[in-house]
Design a protein around this motif. Structure first.
Motif, PDB file in Angstrom:
ATOM      1  N   ARG A  38       3.500  34.054   6.818  1.00 46.67           N
ATOM      2  CA  ARG A  38       1.961  33.744   6.476  1.00 46.67           C
ATOM      3  C   ARG A  38       0.968  35.020   7.024  1.00 46.67           C
ATOM      4  NH1 ARG A  38       1.573  28.146  10.048  1.00 46.67           N
ATOM      5  NH2 ARG A  38       3.022  28.802  11.595  1.00 46.67           N
ATOM      6  N   ASN A  83      12.996  28.625   3.989  1.00 43.26           N
ATOM      7  CA  ASN A  83      13.483  28.656   5.402  1.00 43.26           C
ATOM      8  C   ASN A  83      12.277  28.100   6.380  1.00 43.26           C
ATOM      9  OD1 ASN A  83      14.733  29.654   8.026  1.00 43.26           O
ATOM     10  ND2 ASN A  83      12.825  30.872   7.769  1.00 43.26           N
ATOM     11  N   GLY A  85       9.499  26.676   8.411  1.00 45.68           N
ATOM     12  CA  GLY A  85       9.142  25.114   8.775  1.00 45.68           C
ATOM     13  C   GLY A  85       8.587  24.984  10.258  1.00 45.68           C
ATOM     14  N   PRO A 178      21.729  23.041   9.575  1.00 46.27           N
ATOM     15  CA  PRO A 178      21.962  23.643  10.822  1.00 46.27           C
ATOM     16  C   PRO A 178      21.830  22.635  11.848  1.00 46.27           C
ATOM     17  CG  PRO A 178      20.118  24.894   9.885  1.00 46.27           C
ATOM     18  CD  PRO A 178      20.308  23.545   8.940  1.00 46.27           C
ATOM     19  N   THR A 183      16.343  29.861  18.497  1.00 47.50           N
ATOM     20  CA  THR A 183      15.280  30.248  18.054  1.00 47.50           C
ATOM     21  C   THR A 183      13.917  29.792  18.849  1.00 47.50           C
ATOM     22  OG1 THR A 183      14.793  28.597  16.605  1.00 47.50           O
ATOM     23  CG2 THR A 183      15.942  30.384  15.543  1.00 47.50           C
TER      24      THR A 183
END
Ligand SMILES: NC(=O)c1ccc[n+]([C@@H]2O[C@H](COP(=O)([O-])OP(=O)(O)OC[C@H]3O[C@@H](n4cnc5c(N)ncnc54)[C@H](OP(=O)(O)O)[C@@H]3O)[C@@H](O)[C@H]2O)c1
Length: 250
Positions: A38, A83, A85, A178, A183
């Motif tokens: 973004r 991906n 989120g 997952p 992360t």
């Protein structure tokens, strides 16, 4: 689908699993990777890995104008990885409803928006694949995880719903579940949930490689780390036990 010579789009590519996916796709021989973020200003370190093959792409999946413009800027995509989120902790009955809306608007509606924009792109390029990064959290509710499990359960249903519509258009649809991956998102959850510390954490690099192996093996449900594999196995055998494990987290 073979990754060799594919043109990939990874959403949320500036950090976490998305960033590792960019590297893993290049290692596997992708012709080009559009790295969506973004704020494209956050992609400098990612694009520096291979400026020839990595294209930074402004893409906020909650913004219809941004999504439409990304589909025009990246008209060569054959493999879309949804991906991106978000996660906001809190209890559904008490937390700010705007945080629940943000999570649903990103993880579910935002992913659908990107899929609707890019399915025709992939089709025009002769077909390919879509990969939706869901979560083992889709298999149950966790009281303190706000709207996140519901958003991932909704994304799971979306993934299953579009698969038969996309198959005749030459587009395979993969669901990725997952477990805990090291992360920023996991750290956010683990800070609020001390019991998360008990779980092993997969590395982003291992998870990215396992996702690509699953795509190349044409696996519809990809469990990309040992914890996920084990929970997925338990869910097939005893869904109620998994519900208890996820609610017992807190
Ligand atoms: N880590 C885990 O344990 C785990 C487990 C299961 C599933 N997952 C899923 O794996 C995916 C990646 O998560 P992660 O762990 O790598 O999380 P992360 O490190 O927090 O990264 C999330 C990424 O999504 C991007 N993003 C958020 N909102 C966006 C928007 N509106 N438009 C475009 N990009 C947006 C973020 O961009 P900004 O930098 O701009 O915020 C960031 O690049 C998510 O779908 C997550 O739900 C993670």
């Amino acid at each position: 689908m073979r990754v060799q010579n594919a043109v990939v789009l990874v959403t949320g590519a500036n950090r976490g699993i998305g960033s590792a996916l960019v590297t893993a796709f290049l290692e596997r021989g992708a012709a080009r990777v559009h790295a969506g973020a973004r704020d494209p200003g956050t992609l400098a370190a990612v694009t520096a890995r291979d400026p020839e093959r990595i294209r930074p792409l402004a893409l906020d999946i909650t913004d219809p104008t941004s999504v439409t413009s990304a589909a025009l800027t990246a008209p060569d995509v054959t493999l879309l990885v949804n991906n991106a989120g978000v996660h906001v902790m809190g209890h559904l009955l008490e937390m700010d409803l705007r945080d629940v809306e943000t999570v649903m608007n990103t993880n579910w509606l935002g992913t659908l928006r990107v899929l609707r924009a890019f399915a025709p792109v992939v089709e025009r390029n002769g077909g390919g694949a879509v990969v939706n990064v869901i979560s083992v959290g889709a298999f149950g509710g966790t009281p303190s995880m706000g709207g996140y499990p519901a958003s991932k359960a909704a994304l799971n249903a979306l993934t299953q719903a579009v698969r038969p519509d996309l198959a005749p258009r030459g587009i395979a649809v993969h669901a990725v579940y997952p477990g805990p991956v090291d992360t920023d998102m996991l750290r956010l959850a683990a800070n609020a949930l001390p019991r998360m510390a008990e779980f092993p954490r997969a590395t982003t690099a291992d998870v990215a490689r396992a996702i690509i192996e699953g795509v190349e093996a044409d696996t519809q449900e990809i469990f990309p780390d040992p914890f996920a594999e084990q929970l997925g196995e338990e869910w097939r055998r005893d869904p109620k036990a998994v519900e208890r494990r996820l609610t017992d987290l807190a």
